[in-house]
Design an enzyme around this catalytic site. Structure first.
Site, PDB file in Angstrom:
ATOM      1  CB  SER A 140      -0.961   0.003   1.192  1.00 43.07           C
ATOM      2  OG  SER A 140      -0.251   0.156   2.386  1.00 43.07           O
ATOM      3  CE  LYS A 145      -2.928   2.161   3.950  1.00 46.38           C
ATOM      4  NZ  LYS A 145      -2.369   0.991   4.674  1.00 46.38           N
TER       5      LYS A 145
END
Lengths: 205, 205
Positions: free
Chosen positions: A125, A162
């Site tokens: 990701s 993230k």
DNA sequence: TTATATACTGTAAAAATATACAGTATAAAT
DNA sequence: ATTTATACTGTATATTTTTACAGTATATAA
């Protein structure tokens, strides 16, 4: 890393304390005196076991030839073995011994900011940020994060790495991969635990 | 604190280095071996002087019973200071002092293979390998490289970091960015110096 | 000129230390 | 029921290590 028996743990602690107090390791006899054993062989056997399990190394033939490889206590002297934790899907990435995959000899001050552990990256990701699967991200335990920081956040039982963006009660966790979508959290409805932020990255080629 | 003589200073440094390396202090004989003395009494006398001047303390009757009271050097524990070299366009990335941008406290054994220095990456030619500008690539000095290795090669005066591929006298230096093209070298016509290969990477966030 | 401090060599013995070997005891696993 | 692992005691010895003693050499200070 193999688990220690109760007695082995005691002996390792004894060595560490002695080393801290005197500056040099104890002899077998001194360990015995400290722990109440009556035979130097008792200490010897425990030391052998500790060596086999990778906690110490013994310089054969040398007096007091014991050196600590992996401290069980978090002595400030042995901080040069930084723990690596897998980015497990469930639960907080705690530093409990069973979560530590291995240790890497390096200094917590090697990046511009100090860090507490390495987190092993799972998934793709963050690939557009040059963060690959199995890269080790250096994490500083803190809740003091700013928008744009690369953070480790726990949502329910899932831990994720993230980019951080927060506006009032609206939290966005932004990936660096167009195939993934931003995780949006309304903090009035769901809790989000900030485990820390990344201060650096290492990768083994 | 009293000043040390040249030899006393050497002995103190010897003890500190030994302690840093092994985790326990040296014996008189080991100090002699290290410093070229032929009699254990040479070491003994220096140690006595160091104790008298307050730099060490000696546990009488104990083997290796030396502890440092006042370190003369500010040893950073076991941590090495690994040099960082800019990926300069001209010339070999030598470890000469003037080429060292800074030093980073970490251990040469932190990656699976040992390394000699960090190279600071310039340009975007390896971006698809997750190697960004200003990343520090850990380089092991060696000419033992295989196809697919990430290598540091010098062509004329230019140093470059690329994937290595060699067939007979045909050397290809392959980037990881579709906007860059492979450098092809006919080794019969042009020399190529392999400076080393990458064993890891670090990045500061 | 004669101390005095530094800087050793060389030897040797006493003490400290590692380490092997032969046992004993107990609990858990097979 | 027997093996296996843990956890020791007790003894002995080879080796390591400290440490004392007797010297030598050299430079510096008084």
């Amino acid at each position: 890393m193999k688990e220690l028996t109760k007695q082995q743990s005691k002996v390792l602690a004894c060595v560490e304390v002695y080393l801290n107090k005197t500056g040099f390791p104890p002899t077998r006899a001194e360990i015995c005196k400290e722990l109440g054993f009556k035979s130097p062989n008792a200490a010897e056997m425990h030391l052998r076991a500790l060596e086999k399990k990778g906690y110490i190394s013994i310089q054969s033939g040398s007096s007091r030839g014991i050196s600590i490889v992996k401290s069980q206590q978090a002595f400030e002297k042995n901080v040069n073995q930084m723990p690596v934790i897998g980015l497990v899907a469930a639960g907080s990435p705690t530093l409990a011994e069973e979560n530590i995959e291995k240790r890497i000899p390096c200094d917590p001050s090697m990046f511009s900011d100090s860090f507490d552990y390495f987190l092993k990256v799972k998934g793709l990701s963050m690939i557009d940020a040059g963060i690959h699967e199995d890269d080790l991200v250096a994490i500083k335990k803190t809740i003091d994060v700013k928008n744009g920081d690369l953070v480790v956040v726990r949502l329910e039982d899932e831990v994720t790495l993230k980019y951080f963006k927060k506006n009032n009660h609206n939290l966005e966790l932004i990936p660096a991969n167009k195939d993934f979508s931003t995780i949006e959290v309304d903090l009035r409805e769901q809790e989000a635990f900030i485990e820390g932020k990344s201060v650096g990255l290492i990768r083994t080629h």
